[in-house]
Scaffold this active site. Structure first.
Site, mmCIF file in Angstrom:
data_model
loop_
_atom_site.group_PDB
_atom_site.id
_atom_site.type_symbol
_atom_site.label_atom_id
_atom_site.label_comp_id
_atom_site.label_asym_id
_atom_site.label_seq_id
_atom_site.Cartn_x
_atom_site.Cartn_y
_atom_site.Cartn_z
ATOM 1 N N LYS A 258 67.696 68.261 67.776
ATOM 2 C CA LYS A 258 68.338 69.322 67.030
ATOM 3 C C LYS A 258 68.941 68.866 65.745
ATOM 4 C CE LYS A 258 68.909 73.104 69.519
ATOM 5 N NZ LYS A 258 68.484 74.656 69.216
ATOM 6 N N SER B 127 63.154 66.604 74.944
ATOM 7 C CA SER B 127 63.898 67.125 73.732
ATOM 8 C C SER B 127 65.242 66.606 73.494
ATOM 9 C CB SER B 127 63.701 68.646 73.696
ATOM 10 O OG SER B 127 64.517 69.069 74.885
#
Length: 333
Positions: A61, A317
């Site tokens: 992110k 992720s």
């Protein structure tokens, strides 16, 4: 922002990802592409792991957040930024804001993992907690933005966010080429679609025959169902998952056209399968992966994405997991 892709009317193209990579150079970690002999033996193929658990703020992110914040005008910078997130986007925005000297307010659910809330505050952001079942995080964020004159930083449905996340795919391409490999498949965890749409934009530019897949929790597989139907559909109420990072209500309005154009499909995994993947990552790969971050690995370990005789790139992720949740996964796995 470059011109819209005229062929598919998409909001980002390969050049946007390249420009994002230039902005991120020296700020984001260029995470490695790892290979493990035991994993390859288990699945009967070649698995290339992209551990964004090693990224700044503990997840991919940071890439999209920094790409967005670094392009704010001087006027926008004065008002700071406001974002809404269950945790990883919150930390990414807070970390990027700290680097750029911007004030940040993050709207987070009260039941978000305590580690993610603490880390977000640790970067210096103002955390505003809300009830995800009775309050609208977007409305709260909009009110704060109006009061402070802040720029908003959506979690996925924004071209600059999507392009920033796409640098994961650009690195996969470059690193795979250095290994003499061309992935048959690339799979990434998916919530609103910012990561996988960005990855697909980069990967398909170089490897048009590579299949790109989304991985979602069962009950929150809106992207998979939307791709199958050819239009955006949401998730039904009443479902729960340990994958707190992958619980969006529906695919993004901007991300879905990109996914529809570039993805081969979507795969869903259960919480039990995610826990097994987390335990496998820890015991065999020596990596700490949060539930949502392990969804793509779970799809490969279960054979939902067959890897036998194939080369598969798998994105891990994020690694921001509370100790209790992690211990539960190790026990269950």
């Amino acid at each position: 922002m470059s011109a819209t892709n005229s062929a598919a009317n998409l909001v980002i193209d390969y050049q946007d990802v390249v420009e994002a990579a230039r902005r991120l150079n020296g700020y984001a970690v260029r995470t490695p592409l790892l290979e493990n002999a035991l994993l390859n033996e288990r699945v009967g193929g070649r698995v290339l792991l992209k551990p964004e658990v090693l990224q700044r703020s503990g997840s991919f992110k940071f890439r999209g957040a920094f790409n967005r914040l670094s392009q704010l005008s001087e006027e926008e910078r004065r008002g700071g930024v406001v974002a809404w997130s269950s945790g990883n986007h919150a930390q990414g925005v807070a970390a990027a804001a700290a680097i750029l000297g911007l004030r940040a307010a993050i709207v987070m659910p009260k039941d978000a993992p305590a580690l993610k809330i603490a880390n977000t505050r640790g970067y210096g952001a103002d955390v505003v907690l809300y009830d995800r079942w009775t309050e609208s995080r977007e409305d709260i964020a909009k009110s704060i933005a109006e009061e402070r004159g802040s720029a908003t930083v959506p979690p996925f449905d924004h071209p600059q966010i999507m392009a920033g996340q796409g640098t994961v795919g650009l690195e996969i391409v470059e690193q795979a080429q250095a290994l003499g490999a061309v992935p048959d498949d690339v799979i990434a965890p998916c919530s609103g679609g910012g990561l996988v749409s960005g990855i697909a934009t980069a990967v398909k530019h170089f490897f048009p025959d590579t299949r790109v897949w989304s991985a979602e929790p069962a009950g929150f597989d809106d992207v998979a169902r939307s791709l199958a139907k050819g239009e955006r559909v949401g998730n039904e109420a009443g479902h729960a998952s340990i994958c707190d990072a992958l619980m969006s209500a529906a695919p993004g309005a901007l991300t879905f056209p990109v996914m529809k154009e570039t993805l081969a499909g979507g795969l869903a995994v259960t919480d039990a399968e995610v826990q097994e993947a987390m335990a496998y990552a820890f015991t065999v790969l020596k990596l700490v992966v949060e539930p949502g971050g392990a969804a793509a690995l779970a799809a490969v370990l279960t054979g939902k994405l067959p890897a036998r005789g194939r080369t598969v790139a798998v994105v891990l992720s994020g690694g921001n997991v509370d100790p209790d949740t992690f211990v539960d996964a190790l026990k269950a796995g």
